[in-house]
Design a protein around this motif. Structure first.
Motif, PDB file in Angstrom:
ATOM      1  N   GLN A 196       0.833  -1.202   0.000  1.00 28.87           N
ATOM      2  CA  GLN A 196       0.000   0.000   0.000  1.00 28.87           C
ATOM      3  C   GLN A 196       0.873   1.259   0.000  1.00 28.87           C
ATOM      4  O   GLN A 196       0.589   2.247   0.677  1.00 28.87           O
ATOM      5  N   GLN A 197       1.929   1.162  -0.771  1.00 23.36           N
ATOM      6  CA  GLN A 197       2.868   2.260  -0.902  1.00 23.36           C
ATOM      7  C   GLN A 197       3.303   2.395  -2.358  1.00 23.36           C
ATOM      8  O   GLN A 197       3.206   1.449  -3.129  1.00 23.36           O
ATOM      9  N   TYR A 215      22.298   7.212   2.021  1.00 22.08           N
ATOM     10  CA  TYR A 215      21.473   7.378   3.214  1.00 22.08           C
ATOM     11  C   TYR A 215      20.224   6.509   3.116  1.00 22.08           C
ATOM     12  O   TYR A 215      19.606   6.405   2.059  1.00 22.08           O
ATOM     13  N   GLU A 216      19.857   5.915   4.243  1.00 16.98           N
ATOM     14  CA  GLU A 216      18.565   5.232   4.385  1.00 16.98           C
ATOM     15  C   GLU A 216      17.944   5.792   5.655  1.00 16.98           C
ATOM     16  O   GLU A 216      18.483   5.616   6.754  1.00 16.98           O
ATOM     17  N   ARG A 217      16.826   6.501   5.498  1.00 15.55           N
ATOM     18  CA  ARG A 217      16.172   7.113   6.656  1.00 15.55           C
ATOM     19  C   ARG A 217      14.753   6.584   6.746  1.00 15.55           C
ATOM     20  O   ARG A 217      13.965   6.674   5.795  1.00 15.55           O
ATOM     21  N   PHE A 218      14.441   6.012   7.905  1.00 19.20           N
ATOM     22  CA  PHE A 218      13.102   5.465   8.128  1.00 19.20           C
ATOM     23  C   PHE A 218      12.219   6.542   8.752  1.00 19.20           C
ATOM     24  O   PHE A 218      12.627   7.224   9.700  1.00 19.20           O
ATOM     25  N   THR A 219      11.030   6.703   8.192  1.00 23.97           N
ATOM     26  CA  THR A 219      10.075   7.681   8.714  1.00 23.97           C
ATOM     27  C   THR A 219       8.743   6.985   8.981  1.00 23.97           C
ATOM     28  O   THR A 219       8.546   5.827   8.609  1.00 23.97           O
ATOM     29  N   ASP A 220       7.826   7.719   9.590  1.00 25.75           N
ATOM     30  CA  ASP A 220       6.532   7.121   9.929  1.00 25.75           C
ATOM     31  C   ASP A 220       5.673   6.850   8.701  1.00 25.75           C
ATOM     32  O   ASP A 220       4.658   6.153   8.790  1.00 25.75           O
ATOM     33  N   THR A 221       6.040   7.389   7.536  1.00 26.57           N
ATOM     34  CA  THR A 221       5.270   7.123   6.320  1.00 26.57           C
ATOM     35  C   THR A 221       6.033   6.255   5.326  1.00 26.57           C
ATOM     36  O   THR A 221       5.560   6.004   4.224  1.00 26.57           O
ATOM     37  N   GLY A 222       7.232   5.789   5.703  1.00 27.01           N
ATOM     38  CA  GLY A 222       8.011   4.924   4.830  1.00 27.01           C
ATOM     39  C   GLY A 222       9.446   5.411   4.716  1.00 27.01           C
ATOM     40  O   GLY A 222       9.758   6.560   5.027  1.00 27.01           O
ATOM     41  N   LEU A 250      17.097   9.655  -5.589  1.00 25.35           N
ATOM     42  CA  LEU A 250      16.118   9.635  -4.500  1.00 25.35           C
ATOM     43  C   LEU A 250      15.121   8.508  -4.723  1.00 25.35           C
ATOM     44  O   LEU A 250      14.563   8.370  -5.815  1.00 25.35           O
ATOM     45  N   VAL A 251      14.911   7.684  -3.691  1.00 25.57           N
ATOM     46  CA  VAL A 251      13.844   6.674  -3.698  1.00 25.57           C
ATOM     47  C   VAL A 251      13.027   6.925  -2.437  1.00 25.57           C
ATOM     48  O   VAL A 251      13.457   6.622  -1.327  1.00 25.57           O
ATOM     49  N   TRP A 252      11.852   7.494  -2.609  1.00 19.49           N
ATOM     50  CA  TRP A 252      11.024   7.951  -1.493  1.00 19.49           C
ATOM     51  C   TRP A 252       9.747   7.112  -1.458  1.00 19.49           C
ATOM     52  O   TRP A 252       8.972   7.095  -2.400  1.00 19.49           O
ATOM     53  N   THR A 253       9.560   6.398  -0.370  1.00 17.12           N
ATOM     54  CA  THR A 253       8.376   5.558  -0.206  1.00 17.12           C
ATOM     55  C   THR A 253       7.259   6.371   0.437  1.00 17.12           C
ATOM     56  O   THR A 253       7.435   6.925   1.526  1.00 17.12           O
ATOM     57  N   GLU A 257      -2.258   6.749  -0.612  1.00 19.64           N
ATOM     58  CA  GLU A 257      -3.195   7.866  -0.593  1.00 19.64           C
ATOM     59  C   GLU A 257      -2.500   9.222  -0.747  1.00 19.64           C
ATOM     60  O   GLU A 257      -3.158  10.239  -0.979  1.00 19.64           O
ATOM     61  N   GLN A 258      -1.173   9.255  -0.662  1.00 16.16           N
ATOM     62  CA  GLN A 258      -0.451  10.525  -0.805  1.00 16.16           C
ATOM     63  C   GLN A 258       0.222  10.695  -2.169  1.00 16.16           C
ATOM     64  O   GLN A 258       0.754  11.766  -2.473  1.00 16.16           O
TER      65      GLN A 258
END
Length: 425
Positions: A196-197, A215-222, A250-253, A257-258
């Motif tokens: 669902q991403q 860089y690999e940064r984990f966030t609350d939306t992926g 850049l690979v942004w998950t 819905e966004q």
């Protein structure tokens, strides 16, 4: 075009072309006849236009993939336009956990490399057109319309310049990607789970040099990944980023819905949103190129081998881009298959024999289970808002950062150095 081939590879993308290239030396020695069927026409010499799998995106190659391409013989040319990763920085947004990996600490030249897909495609296709690859026929543009099993041979129906043709092969390799219509036509089912991403992919330019840090940064939306790229060449004319600027992939998950909102942002708004999610560790971003997106799913074929048939690459398995292991897993499968085919031909075994194909499947199953399992579990762990899990994962990142042995074990696995590379001679 011959009427019969020992091996027919469906798909001339990165996986299919890599398999053909891996079989060049031994194939010539053993008298193998090989065909690569591709739906898109061959580009003109020197052209940067390649079929869709060679698009503007980039691929992260592990150090183990470098060793594979060294053995295949394309590394000297490939390294002309790629970027090493000397350091990796992993963090969890809003948490204290941080871990850092260094090529120097691990005793290697680089932890990995980032190559733009169109350059990898150009190098692979050039290799397949060299004099010692005369036993490989490039059938393109051509479309496979049907594959049937007849006794010990596969019968493949083709459309070549709108003209129906038919050839036979001992072995058919399906390397036609995750949207393989042929896989469905042959009744090969697959297990699929949507995350669902969507992944949003773009080239983005920091004001200062990236210093070869990924860089690999984990966030609350992926998760968000930033990969170092070659600077845009001074004469660049087909890049959305201005010539001479620093570049990162850049690979942004983002949640499904966004995705429409994110893709609808202006360049300035997009950069602001990236900074809000990622921060400023890589510096201030000053420009962004064209954005692309694709849905993220875990997909695994129910069958990867049949009598006379192999399913390879994204047609066999597709995983989340977290940690950038998808193509490296596929490439390890490529060389494992090449080694198995060389061994079978030397033993005088039909290349489509189910017994030796099952042996190949068993050889790669453990690697697939480990890599896919790691990707899936990591995605679940870092997408969970449970406070105890969040505390545990931050503590785990911090612990690995201060424990050299744990860091080395993890790094060697991520670099693909925890297993030997098959001999393709």
């Amino acid at each position: 075009m011959k009427q019969h081939y020992d091996i027919l590879i469906i798909g001339g993308g990165m996986v299919g072309a890599s398999l053909a290239a891996a079989l060049i030396p031994a194939g010539k020695r053993l008298g193998l006849s090989i065909a690569v069927v591709e739906a898109f026409p061959m580009p003109a010499a020197g052209s940067a236009e390649y079929q869709p799998s060679y698009d503007t995106r980039s691929t992260a190659l592990s150090y183990g993939s470098r060793l594979i391409y060294e053995q295949i013989g394309i590394w000297p040319q490939l390294r002309e336009h790629l970027c090493p990763i000397t350091n990796i920085h992993v963090s969890d947004k809003g948490r204290f956990g941080v871990s850092r990996l260094s090529a120097h600490d691990e005793g290697v030249a680089a932890l990995g490399y980032v190559v733009e897909n169109h350059w990898l495609g150009q190098v692979l296709m050039s290799r397949l057109m060299e004099d010692d690859a005369a036993h490989i026929d490039l059938l393109c543009p051509a479309e496979v319309t049907d594959v049937q099993t007849h006794d010990a041979l596969m019968t493949v129906s083709l459309l070549v310049d709108d003209s129906p043709q038919q050839v036979t092969a001992e072995l058919v390799v399906m390397a036609d990607g995750g949207r393989s219509g042929l896989r469905e036509q042959l009744g090969i089912g697959y297990q699929q789970k949507s995350y669902q991403q969507h992944a949003v992919v773009a080239n983005i330019s920091p004001e200062t040099a990236h210093d070869y840090i990924a860089y690999e940064r984990f966030t609350d939306t992926g998760p968000i990944a930033l990969l170092p790229l070659e600077d845009a060449p001074p004469s660049a004319s087909n890049d959305a980023v201005q010539p001479g600027l620093h570049r990162m992939g850049l690979v942004w998950t983002v949640p499904d819905e966004q995705i429409d909102e994110i893709l609808g942002l202006t360049d300035k708004q997009f950069i602001e949103r990236v900074h809000e999610r990622f921060g400023y560790r890589a510096g201030v971003f000053v420009q962004v190129g064209e954005r692309f997106s694709y849905p993220l799913k875990l997909s695994i074929a129910d069958e990867q081998v049949r009598q006379g048939l192999i399913v390879l690459g994204n047609a066999a398995h597709a995983l989340h881009p977290i940690a950038g292991q998808g193509y490296n897993l596929a490439l390890r499968g490529v060389v494992a298959l090449a080694a198995e085919l060389i061994e079978a031909r030397e033993a005088g075994v039909n290349l489509g024999d189910i017994n030796h194909l099952a042996r190949f499947a068993e050889r790669v199953r453990r690697d697939q289970q480990k890599t896919i399992g790691f990707s899936d579990k990591t995605m679940k762990l870092f997408s969970n808002d449970n406070p105890l899990l969040a505390l545990g994962r931050s503590a785990g990142l911090q612990l690995m950062d201060i424990c050299p042995m744990a860091k080395t074990v993890f790094a060697r696995s991520a670099m693909g150095l925890d297993q030997p590379t098959p001999d393709l001679r």
